[in-house]
Structures are given as C-alpha cells and as structure tokens.
Design a protein around this motif. Structure first.
Motif, short mmCIF file in Angstrom:
data_model
loop_
_atom_site.label_atom_id
_atom_site.label_comp_id
_atom_site.label_asym_id
_atom_site.label_seq_id
_atom_site.Cartn_x
_atom_site.Cartn_y
_atom_site.Cartn_z
N TYR A 186 62.43 19.35 -16.94
CA TYR A 186 62.71 20.09 -18.17
C TYR A 186 61.41 20.50 -18.86
CZ TYR A 186 64.58 21.17 -22.81
OH TYR A 186 64.90 21.80 -23.99
N LEU A 187 60.40 19.62 -18.84
CA LEU A 187 59.12 19.93 -19.47
C LEU A 187 58.39 21.06 -18.76
CD1 LEU A 187 57.81 16.35 -20.28
CD2 LEU A 187 58.56 18.07 -21.92
N CYS A 188 58.74 21.31 -17.50
CA CYS A 188 58.11 22.40 -16.75
C CYS A 188 58.61 23.78 -17.16
CB CYS A 188 58.36 22.21 -15.24
SG CYS A 188 57.44 20.83 -14.55
N LEU A 189 59.73 23.83 -17.87
CA LEU A 189 60.25 25.12 -18.29
C LEU A 189 59.27 25.81 -19.24
CD1 LEU A 189 63.98 24.12 -18.94
CD2 LEU A 189 63.01 25.17 -16.89
N GLN A 190 59.28 27.11 -19.21
CA GLN A 190 58.30 27.89 -19.97
C GLN A 190 58.33 27.56 -21.47
OE1 GLN A 190 58.70 32.09 -19.45
NE2 GLN A 190 56.79 32.58 -20.46
N ASP A 191 57.15 27.23 -22.01
CA ASP A 191 56.93 26.98 -23.44
C ASP A 191 57.61 25.72 -23.98
OD1 ASP A 191 55.33 29.24 -23.70
OD2 ASP A 191 57.04 30.53 -24.15
N VAL A 192 58.29 24.94 -23.13
CA VAL A 192 58.98 23.75 -23.62
C VAL A 192 57.99 22.70 -24.09
CG1 VAL A 192 60.38 21.76 -22.93
CG2 VAL A 192 61.12 24.07 -22.34
N LEU A 193 56.95 22.44 -23.28
CA LEU A 193 56.00 21.39 -23.63
C LEU A 193 55.32 21.66 -24.96
CD1 LEU A 193 54.58 18.77 -22.93
CD2 LEU A 193 52.95 20.08 -21.57
N ILE A 246 52.96 14.30 -16.29
CA ILE A 246 53.27 15.56 -16.97
C ILE A 246 52.29 16.64 -16.55
CG2 ILE A 246 53.39 16.70 -19.21
CD1 ILE A 246 54.36 14.09 -20.40
N LEU A 247 51.00 16.30 -16.49
CA LEU A 247 49.97 17.27 -16.11
C LEU A 247 50.18 17.77 -14.68
CD1 LEU A 247 46.79 15.63 -17.67
CD2 LEU A 247 48.04 17.62 -18.50
N GLU A 248 50.57 16.88 -13.79
CA GLU A 248 50.81 17.29 -12.41
C GLU A 248 51.98 18.26 -12.30
OE1 GLU A 248 51.37 13.88 -9.98
OE2 GLU A 248 49.32 13.11 -10.26
N LYS A 249 52.97 18.07 -13.16
CA LYS A 249 54.16 18.93 -13.13
C LYS A 249 53.95 20.25 -13.86
CE LYS A 249 57.54 16.61 -11.05
NZ LYS A 249 58.43 17.18 -9.99
#
Length: 363
Positions: free
Chosen positions: A323-330, A353-356
């Motif tokens: 989910y965090l990989c989705l655009q602008d979510v993070l 998180i950084l790897e994803k």
C-alpha cells in the motif's frame, strides 16, 4: 359393504427407489505448432497427444494431418479419440472434439456418444472420431492467419453403469452442525465453570478443559507447572475486558464476535490479533490478519505495519508495504501520528519501506 369401506380407508404403504448414473468429465487441450511441417507424412500416419486420465481409463487425441485413408489425403484432416486402457468392462463415453484458433474461438466442432468395447487383448488403437474432421482448404485458411498453429480440445465424459438404490435407506436429512451454538450456550449459562479471570476489573468465568484444548498457552497455565493451576481466579494484565471477551467467544465458537457499533472495528481487530498471538490461537490471528489486510488506508497503515512487524504477521506486513508503494501515499502517511509511532517503535522497518518505495532521498 361396511367392511369394504373400512378396508379402503387404511393407509397404503409406500416405498421408493431411484436410478443413478454417475459420470466423470475432463478436458484436454492438444496444441499443434507449425502444422505445415506435418503435412506430407502420408495418409494413415498420425501424431498423438500425451495421455490423460478420465474415469480410471487412459486416453489420447490422434490427429491425421493427411487423413485417415488415402482418399482423404488431399481433402481432410482426421481427428480421433484413442482409448489406451484395457477395460474391465465396456467404456461408454460422450465426447466433443473442437478445433480452436489462437483467440480461443471454435472453428470446427464434432460431438458423439460411443462405447469402447472390451476386446480381451486390448491394444492401443481402439479409437473413434471423424475422418472428415475439417476440410483442408478451410484448415489452410485458418493456418494462414493463425501462425500455422491451432489447438484440438477434447471434452470427455465417462458414463458409469447406472445403479438403482432404495431411497428410504440413503436419504437421511442431516441437520447443520450446531456444535458452536452448544459451546456458546455453555459459556453463557456458566454451568460447570471452574476458573475465573480478572481482566481490567471485570470477572469472566470459563471451563479449564475448553481453554486448554484450544490454546497451548492456557493449557500450560492451567494444567502445567505455573501457579495458575491452583488459582481459582487468574489475573490477566495488559488486556482490555472487551478483548478478553472476544477471545473467549472465539475459543468457544471458533468465530469472530459480531461487530460492535460503539467500537472501531479496525482497532478491535488489532487488539484481537495481539491477544491471539499471545495465547497461540493461530486461526484467530490469521482471521484478524486477513480482515486487517482489507481495511488498510492512510490513517491505519503505519500502526498496522508496526503491529505486523511486532507479531510476525508476514502477509499483513507485505500488504502494508504494498500500500505504501502506491503513488504519493508515503508522503501523506508521513504526516500521521501512526507513522511517528512506527519509526519510534520499529525504526528498522524503514529499510523495508525504502526497498519497496524508493531511494532514501524520497523519504
């Protein structure tokens, strides 16, 4: 006359029977690539699919590129179903042979019902099908726009011998299992309870044997060497009464409790997952994990990720990272209190998180 009337008023006894014909079906696809290289092999020469099994028998699809007989050579391609087993009895089948283009559309189809008869010394070669399966001009037209390939699909049903049975001996209505309802009532009415739990100032009664059967942790506490084995009232720390109540509900009914409108469902599931992990209830943990995977959003993802990391919930962790990989979510999640809790309680999770998501400069 009166005697005859009395006799006619007697109930008539009845019995019933029924005839059942069972069948077993499967489909096999035989793909032919570069068919033009097979042409010219001669009438009566064939290629075969691999064996496929239906109803205890082995079968193959046979294709004769130049026809089954010499007179078919220039006019037709022949296709047959080949029976490859020695039968204990005749094998009655219903089958369809279809020619499919690359797009899956049917260009030629033939269906029939046939009985492959017992022949003593059964050899591969007992087959049935169509000499004139498709005309060569139509086949060439298909091959020219289909990269010189096609698929023969066989849908085969083996029809078993019919048998008759007495309905009265086989049709017995079986009620739905209500074991969970009986256990729920046992917890509710309190009969036979032999242990109490104090949770957040509230008392809960239960049955030691049920708890021990369902949870290895309760088994060790109540029947092992721990002091709780002799205690009439066991104190449970670090748990809300509502969570312990939900835990007991699952232990007795193997299901999640009904939704409580006054409690946030996501928060309740998080607490139940923690309790399930604490007491070794793997099924409850998996059920909570699955529901939490379906309710991830900007406000909950960080807290849920921390929970997943702390309780080794691999699928839930992967769902959060995805989910965090989705655009602008993070970028939005970073502003939530949950994210601040995440980097404080599980700072190492930032590497995942950084790897994803991307390079450090983006976080």
């Amino acid at each position: 006359m009166a005697s005859n009337l009395a006799s006619s008023d007697k109930p008539i006894s009845e019995s019933s029977s029924r005839c059942l014909t069972e069948c077993l079906s499967t489909a096999h696809n035989f793909e032919i690539i570069r068919f033009s290289l097979l042409e010219g092999m001669g009438a009566g020469k064939f290629i075969s699919s691999s064996k496929f099994r239906v109803g205890g028998y082995d079968w193959k699809i046979r294709i004769y590129p130049d026809g089954w007989k010499e007179e078919d050579k220039a006019a037709y391609m022949s296709v047959f179903l080949c029976f490859c087993s020695r039968p204990a009895r005749d094998a009655k089948v219903k089958f369809t042979l279809s020619l499919l283009a690359k797009d899956g559309k049917v260009r030629s189809v033939h269906s029939t019902t046939h009985t492959f008869q017992e022949t003593g010394q059964q050899k591969e070669g007992n087959y049935w099908g169509w000499r004139e399966f498709i005309e060569k001009p139509k086949l060439q037209e298909l091959l020219s726009v289909n990269d010189d390939c096609f698929t023969i699909r066989c849908v085969l049903t083996v029809i078993k011998e019919p048998h008759t049975e007495d309905v009265s001996t086989v049709v017995v209505p079986v009620p739905e299992s209500n074991l969970h309802a009986h256990f729920a009532n046992m917890l509710k009415d309190g009969k036979g309870v032999d242990v109490k739990f104090s949770v957040g100032g509230q008392l809960f009664s239960a049955h030691r044997c049920v708890l021990a059967a369902r949870s290895p942790v309760f088994k060790a506490k109540l029947y092992g060497q721990m002091k709780e084995t002799t205690m009439k009232c066991v104190k449970i720390d670090d748990m809300e009464p509502s969570v312990f109540k939900a835990l007991l509900h699952f232990i007795y009914t193997d299901s999640l409790p009904s939704k409580n409108r006054d409690v946030d469902e996501n928060t309740a599931l998080q607490h139940q997952l923690v309790a399930a992990d604490r007491y070794g209830l793997d099924r409850l943990k998996a059920m909570c994990e699955g529901k939490l995977c379906q309710s991830i959003d900007v406000q909950t993802v960080a807290i849920t990720l921390a929970l997943a990391e702390q309780h080794n919930s691999v699928q839930l962790k992967n769902a959060c990272l995805g989910y965090l990989c989705l655009q602008d979510v993070l970028r939005v999640v970073k502003e939530t209190d949950g994210f601040k809790h995440l980097i404080t309680s599980c700072p190492w999770i930032m590497m995942d998180i950084l790897e994803k998501v991307g390079p450090p400069s983006r976080v």
